[in-house]
Design a protein around this motif. Structure first.
Motif, PDB file in Angstrom:
ATOM      1  N   VAL A 210       0.830  -1.206   0.000  1.00  0.00           N
ATOM      2  CA  VAL A 210       0.000   0.000   0.000  1.00  0.00           C
ATOM      3  C   VAL A 210       0.868   1.261   0.000  1.00  0.00           C
ATOM      4  N   ALA A 211       1.970   1.225   0.751  1.00  0.00           N
ATOM      5  CA  ALA A 211       2.846   2.404   0.853  1.00  0.00           C
ATOM      6  C   ALA A 211       3.402   2.804  -0.512  1.00  0.00           C
ATOM      7  N   GLU A 212       3.536   1.817  -1.421  1.00  0.00           N
ATOM      8  CA  GLU A 212       4.105   2.130  -2.735  1.00  0.00           C
ATOM      9  C   GLU A 212       3.029   2.493  -3.763  1.00  0.00           C
ATOM     10  N   ARG A 213       1.769   2.532  -3.320  1.00  0.00           N
ATOM     11  CA  ARG A 213       0.696   2.850  -4.282  1.00  0.00           C
ATOM     12  C   ARG A 213       0.522   4.359  -4.438  1.00  0.00           C
ATOM     13  N   MET A 214       1.259   5.136  -3.662  1.00  0.00           N
ATOM     14  CA  MET A 214       1.296   6.598  -3.777  1.00  0.00           C
ATOM     15  C   MET A 214      -0.108   7.206  -3.759  1.00  0.00           C
ATOM     16  N   GLY A 215      -0.991   6.594  -3.006  1.00  0.00           N
ATOM     17  CA  GLY A 215      -2.342   7.149  -2.894  1.00  0.00           C
ATOM     18  C   GLY A 215      -3.240   6.851  -4.072  1.00  0.00           C
ATOM     19  N   VAL A 216      -2.749   6.122  -5.065  1.00  0.00           N
ATOM     20  CA  VAL A 216      -3.602   5.783  -6.220  1.00  0.00           C
ATOM     21  C   VAL A 216      -4.536   4.635  -5.812  1.00  0.00           C
ATOM     22  N   GLU A 217      -5.814   4.819  -6.092  1.00  0.00           N
ATOM     23  CA  GLU A 217      -6.805   3.829  -5.689  1.00  0.00           C
ATOM     24  C   GLU A 217      -6.683   2.556  -6.537  1.00  0.00           C
ATOM     25  N   HIS A 218      -6.677   1.394  -5.882  1.00  0.00           N
ATOM     26  CA  HIS A 218      -6.639   0.095  -6.573  1.00  0.00           C
ATOM     27  C   HIS A 218      -7.966  -0.625  -6.351  1.00  0.00           C
ATOM     28  N   LEU A 219      -8.621  -1.005  -7.452  1.00  0.00           N
ATOM     29  CA  LEU A 219      -9.925  -1.670  -7.344  1.00  0.00           C
ATOM     30  C   LEU A 219      -9.808  -3.146  -7.743  1.00  0.00           C
ATOM     31  N   LEU A 220     -10.805  -3.930  -7.318  1.00  0.00           N
ATOM     32  CA  LEU A 220     -10.865  -5.363  -7.603  1.00  0.00           C
ATOM     33  C   LEU A 220      -9.609  -6.102  -7.129  1.00  0.00           C
ATOM     34  N   MET A 221      -9.102  -5.671  -6.013  1.00  0.00           N
ATOM     35  CA  MET A 221      -7.944  -6.301  -5.410  1.00  0.00           C
ATOM     36  C   MET A 221      -8.320  -6.632  -3.977  1.00  0.00           C
ATOM     37  N   ASP A 222      -7.836  -7.797  -3.470  1.00  0.00           N
ATOM     38  CA  ASP A 222      -8.019  -8.054  -2.034  1.00  0.00           C
ATOM     39  C   ASP A 222      -9.467  -8.210  -1.605  1.00  0.00           C
ATOM     40  N   PHE A 223     -10.312  -8.870  -2.371  1.00  0.00           N
ATOM     41  CA  PHE A 223     -11.713  -8.922  -1.923  1.00  0.00           C
ATOM     42  C   PHE A 223     -12.328 -10.313  -2.000  1.00  0.00           C
ATOM     43  N   LYS A 224     -11.570 -11.324  -2.391  1.00  0.00           N
ATOM     44  CA  LYS A 224     -12.105 -12.691  -2.431  1.00  0.00           C
ATOM     45  C   LYS A 224     -11.366 -13.543  -1.400  1.00  0.00           C
TER      46      LYS A 224
END
Ligand code: ZN
Length: 498
Positions: free
Chosen positions: A62-76
């Motif tokens: 998460v720290a390397e995502r620079m605040g960019v929103e990631h969708l359809l990840m981590d939900f199953k």
């Protein structure tokens, strides 16, 4: 210009830097390009949809995502099934929402066939309640043992090496139901054979009928899509992939695998007889299948022996690491094959073979072979310039002029498009001379592979043995299911007659 809304996709092999590029491009768009307020990243990696297990699935921290929103990840949940059709629906929703926010969706991931089905609608077989006439007729004519097999298809493809009879029977069943498609698969390729049988089960149509239907409808893109293929020379990428496996172990890969093993073996999760129930069994709707989902990640099965052993040895550990590295390299090879053989031909066909730069679906290869400064100039700067022109509906640079590698990788042979050509393309034939056990016919692809086989030393040896046996009772007659055409080497046959 087209009215289709714009999206950006980033494809490529594992470990090539797709996530890094997507975040960098999102940040660039957020600075304001042609009125767009920013970008959101939509995950197209079939393993990263699963929650937790960040090391084995290679999620960007998460720290390397620079605040960019990631969708359809981590939900199953691990073991939960999540297939292409569901992902496409979820991705469309996420894309709509992103466009409504005046933002650009960037679809990123190594599961290229998901991306392909997002780009082109109506290419997934739809479940059918009724059987097509031809399938209904074929089923009516099935002999009892094949009918029984069709009604109770095995959950997983049998291994042709250990269960050749089962593999042959499945091939015979497919031959009876859809001969043109059966001829495309070697009987040993039980995954493909089972895949085709599943299509018949699920859609009520023969795969060859579906190919013919689809060939009548043109590939019409869902979005105006800028497609990046991030590429690195395999010899150099492989070193990076090996190093990544070592890093993953340092970062706690084995703890994650242990956790997955614990979930898989907890009594609450497995059915009493150890068999995973099918979707028709209502009492077991919540059942988890430990051969699907995250359990297919590279690393899970490779470390099985090591973790299952009472006294784990260094040697077993080292061999697991080697297998995981090998599996990763093989996976990246398969990914390149898919991009070259499936995605590119589809894109070129939809573009109508015209000017690539003016096309609805421009596709660019960015060369990530060298990292560091080269990344900035060959990947990032080029990518940013192309995104800017694409979003501004400006003239784009010719993709083939970007680099030598781009020209090489983006230039492909024209693929057959008519259904008859597609069905004929991978047709297998049986070599009588090389079939030593009639219950396990020796098959080879027709065309150049057959010609090469015909000239091979093994084949010539078998053929000359046939010749010597001429006049004696032939006890190696081929008893393939009669529908498979067998090929006799005309020359050898001629000689044996003389
Ligand atoms: Zn042969």
């Amino acid at each position: 210009m087209s009215n289709l809304r714009p999206i950006i996709t980033i494809c490529g092999t594992t470990g090539v830097g797709k996530s890094k590029l997507s975040i960098e491009l999102a940040l660039k768009i957020a600075q304001g390009i042609h009125g767009w307020r920013g970008a959101r990243i939509i995950n197209a990696d079939s393993m990263q949809v699963y929650t937790g297990m960040d090391v084995i699935t290679n999620k960007v921290p998460v720290a390397e995502r620079m605040g960019v929103e990631h969708l359809l990840m981590d939900f199953k949940q691990p073991g939960e099934q999540y297939v292409v059709g569901q992902w496409v629906q979820d991705a469309i929703k996420a894309i709509d929402e992103t466009h409504r926010m005046d933002m650009i969706p960037i679809i990123v991931g190594g599961t290229s066939y998901w991306i392909q089905h997002l780009m082109f609608p109506n290419r997934l077989p739809t479940p059918g309640q009724t059987l097509s006439d031809s399938v209904a007729q074929s089923i009516a004519n099935l002999p009892p043992e094949l009918l029984e097999l069709f009604n109770a298809l095995p959950e997983h493809p049998p291994s042709a090496a250990s269960h050749p009879q089962d593999a042959m029977l499945l091939h015979r069943l497919l031959t009876a139901l859809d001969e043109p498609v059966a001829q495309r698969w070697h009987w040993r390729d039980t995954r493909k054979v089972m895949g085709s049988l599943r299509v018949i089960k699920d859609t009520g149509k023969a795969p060859s009928e579906i190919i013919i239907e689809q060939s009548k409808t043109a590939l019409i893109p869902r979005y105006r899509t800028l497609c990046f293929w991030l590429y690195a020379e395999p010899s150099i990428l492989n070193e990076r992939l090996d190093a990544r496996v070592d890093d993953m172990i340092k970062e706690g890969l084995l703890n994650e695998i242990k956790e997955l093993r614990a979930i898989a073996s907890s009594p609450a999760c497995s059915s009493p007889d150890g068999v995973v129930a099918g979707p028709s069994d209502e009492s077991a709707v919540q059942q988890t299948d430990y051969t699907v989902g995250i359990y297919q990640s590279i690393g899970y099965k490779e470390f099985h022996d090591y973790l299952a052993s009472a006294e784990p040895s260094e040697k077993v550990f080292a061999s697991a690491v080697e297998q995981m590295k090998y599996g990763t390299r093989q996976y990246s090879k398969r990914q390149i094959r898919w991009l070259k053989n499936k995605l590119l031909p589809a894109i070129y066909s939809a573009n109508g073979g015209g000017d690539h730069a003016a096309a609805l679906l421009p596709v660019y290869l960015l060369d990530a072979t060298e990292l560091g400064d080269q990344w900035t100039s060959h990947v990032l700067n080029q990518g940013e310039r192309i995104v800017e022109a694409f979003l501004g509906n400006e003239t784009l640079v010719d993709p083939l002029l970007l680099s030598e590698r781009a020209r090489e990788m983006l230039t492909i042979d024209v693929k057959p498009t008519s259904p008859t050509e597609i069905l004929r393309a991978r047709k297998k034939v049986v070599c009588r001379a090389c079939t030593l056990d009639p219950s396990q016919p020796f098959m080879v692809e027709d065309g150049s592979q057959w010609e090469a086989h015909r000239r091979s030393r093994t084949h010539r040896r078998h053929a000359s043995r046939d010749k010597k046996m001429h006049g004696q009772p032939v006890n190696r007659r081929v008893m393939v299911h009669s529908d498979i055409p067998s090929k006799v080497d005309a020359e050898d046959q001629h000689r044996s007659i003389v």
